[in-house]
Design an enzyme around this catalytic site. Structure first.
Site, mmCIF file in Angstrom:
data_model
loop_
_atom_site.group_PDB
_atom_site.id
_atom_site.type_symbol
_atom_site.label_atom_id
_atom_site.label_comp_id
_atom_site.label_asym_id
_atom_site.label_seq_id
_atom_site.Cartn_x
_atom_site.Cartn_y
_atom_site.Cartn_z
ATOM 1 N N HIS A 192 -31.156 34.620 -32.000
ATOM 2 C CA HIS A 192 -30.011 35.475 -32.388
ATOM 3 C C HIS A 192 -29.754 36.576 -31.356
ATOM 4 O O HIS A 192 -29.204 37.621 -31.681
ATOM 5 C CB HIS A 192 -30.233 36.118 -33.766
ATOM 6 N N SER A 201 -15.691 44.574 -6.510
ATOM 7 C CA SER A 201 -14.442 44.899 -7.176
ATOM 8 C C SER A 201 -13.532 45.614 -6.185
ATOM 9 O O SER A 201 -14.006 46.357 -5.336
ATOM 10 C CB SER A 201 -14.731 45.801 -8.380
ATOM 11 N N LYS A 260 -19.521 47.959 -7.990
ATOM 12 C CA LYS A 260 -19.658 46.711 -8.749
ATOM 13 C C LYS A 260 -20.188 45.530 -7.955
ATOM 14 O O LYS A 260 -19.935 45.382 -6.767
ATOM 15 C CB LYS A 260 -18.298 46.319 -9.326
ATOM 16 N N GLU A 266 -19.668 33.123 -13.997
ATOM 17 C CA GLU A 266 -18.534 33.200 -14.936
ATOM 18 C C GLU A 266 -17.583 32.017 -14.746
ATOM 19 O O GLU A 266 -17.103 31.423 -15.714
ATOM 20 C CB GLU A 266 -17.758 34.502 -14.717
#
Ligand code: ARG
Length: 467
Positions: A165, A286, A292, A299
């Site tokens: 979980h 970024s 970043k 992704e």
């Protein structure tokens, strides 16, 4: 780019019974050559095998077969040199090549299509194409497994939290977690082998649907093309696309596995987890936030998994209502499966090149593994070994956890006297029992997370990968 012998306003190869021209919109909509030209080499390979068989059966003369095969080889050379001009008016890869053959060698080129239909031709081409693609993907699966096993082996002592979980559950070895993915990719490789085994039967010679009256020898052509057998039912041979569904299903499952791994890497490389750092080579920055470092590749692979699963669904929906045998709907089979092959191959390559450069933050993982009462089960097990029924032990430890929470302590830092207030069976040996390394080592059942068991998994995988 060199021009083919004649390439515009080609005569339609089935035009005999028609008086009017095809509407230009219809011609463009029906054409598949932009997609199916990827099977050009397989189309030529299939045609050469077919012509050779026709010669052996004395349906073509030696000379006719020689002319046809030579002509096809010159076309192959032009395609390989990127000098072949594809013509949408000629609809698909099959008619582009056959038309060009006749342009080059004259009317004898028209004899190639004796005892053959585009229906058995396209099924043959796609099987040949997928067989090659499948073998490349099998190599990529082997590589990613080797990289996972390397990573697992070189970090054998690293302990991390195991989750259910996404809540800390029990500590596990980082290598154990990695080897779970190795197991998934091993099954993927098995699924691929089975898929390739099943699709390796020849539809060639099935004709349009019912076979042919010519005295062909299907086995000769099948042998030449490396098929294990001929498909026994000509109607099945031209109308079945379950080999495409098999391939897309295999591809979807690999992508789902890669997507889950990606999801974990995205989480683990976040500031909240800080379990790993992904290499600069596989991350991006970024344009606005200078600090970043984004896990774009993970992704994207997670995102592309959706598209591959979508292609499986699309093909299932395309096939589900089709009466036997060939229907033009089936021309839709290639785009999705070609895309799936590209995506799977590329994604596996990205992972194999990224895995060796992942930085593992063992301290941070250990710290997280020791938090959140990940050794609570072990305390319950401890009581169970002292004769307390497990359910009761569970209750007692739950109580202790509650005390720890209110006093801001861990189970191992709670004074022994406090524990004994709750359960007198707890003795000083409990400290050793609750140590992180002891907790991990204790799980020595087959397939468990103890170092010996994980090492055994690694050795077994190594043996499979480098026999
Ligand atoms: N381009 C077609 C396809 O990919 C080839 C088979 C065409 N057969 C036919 N009967 N129209 O499905």
């Amino acid at each position: 780019m060199k021009k083919n012998s004649q390439h515009s306003s080609a005569k339609r190869m089935w035009g005999g019974r028609f008086t009017a021209d095809t509407d230009t919109l219809v011609e463009a909509f029906g054409a598949s050559v932009d997609v199916d030209k990827r099977m050009a080499l397989e189309d030529i390979e299939g045609s050469i095998a077919h012509a050779t068989m026709l010669k052996k059966q004395q349906i073509l003369s030696e000379e006719e077969c020689r002319l046809i095969c030579q002509g096809l080889e010159t076309i192959r050379d032009d395609i390989l040199a990127d000098q072949f001009v594809w013509n949408t008016a000629l609809e698909d890869v099959h008619m582009n090549i056959e038309h060009e053959l006749t342009q080059r060698i004259g009317p004898v080129g028209g004899k190639l299509h004796t005892a053959r239909s585009r229906n058995d031709q396209v099924a043959t081409d796609l099987r040949l194409w997928l067989r090659k693609a499948g073998l490349r993907i099998a190599d990529e699966l082997h590589t990613i497994r080797c990289e996972l096993v390397n990573l697992a082996e070189s970090h054998l002592g690293v302990i991390m939290p195991g989750y259910t979980h996404l809540q800390v559950a029990q500590p596990v070895l980082f290598s154990h977690h990695l080897m779970a993915y190795d197991a998934m990719f091993r099954r993927d490789a098995e699924r691929l082998t089975q898929t390739l085994e099943r699709l390796n039967e020849s539809p060639l010679g099935a004709g349009a649907l019912a076979g042919t009256g010519f005295e062909i020898d299907r086995i000769v052509a099948a042998d030449q093309l490396g098929f294990n057998d001929v498909m026994m039912n000509s109607m099945d041979a031209v109308s079945d696309r379950d080999f495409v569904l098999d391939f897309l299903s295999f591809s979807s499952i690999v992508m789902i596995h890669l997507s889950r791994l990606s999801e974990e890497f995205i989480l683990w490389s976040s500031q909240e987890f800080r379990f790993i750092t992904l290499p600069d080579s596989h991350t991006t920055g970024s344009s606005i936030m200078p600090q970043k470092k984004n896990p774009d590749m993970c992704e994207l692979i997670r995102g592309k998994a959706g598209r591959v699963c979508g292609s499986l669904m699309a093909m299932m929906m395309t096939m589900k209502g089709l009466p036997l045998t060939y229907n033009k709907d089936m021309q839709e089979d290639k785009e999705g499966v070609f895309d799936a092959v590209d995506t799977v191959e590329w994604s596996l390559k990205i992972y194999s090149s990224m895995l060796p450069h992942i930085e593992v933050h063992a301290d941070r993982m250990r710290q997280a593994a020791g938090a959140a009462f990940s050794n609570a089960t072990d305390l319950a097990d401890y009581l169970a070994t002292k004769g307390v029924p497990f359910r009761e032990a569970h209750e007692i430890v739950g109580h202790l956890v509650r005390i720890c929470l209110s006093e801001n302590k861990t189970l191992e830092s709670l004074p022994l006297e406090k524990m004994q207030e709750v359960c007198t069976l707890i003795a000083s040996d409990v400290q050793e029992y609750l140590r992180l390394d002891a907790v991990v080592s204790a799980r020595s059942s087959v397939g468990g997370t103890s170092p010996e068991e994980v090492e055994r998994q690694i050795k077994k995988a190594r043996k499979q990968l480098c026999p």
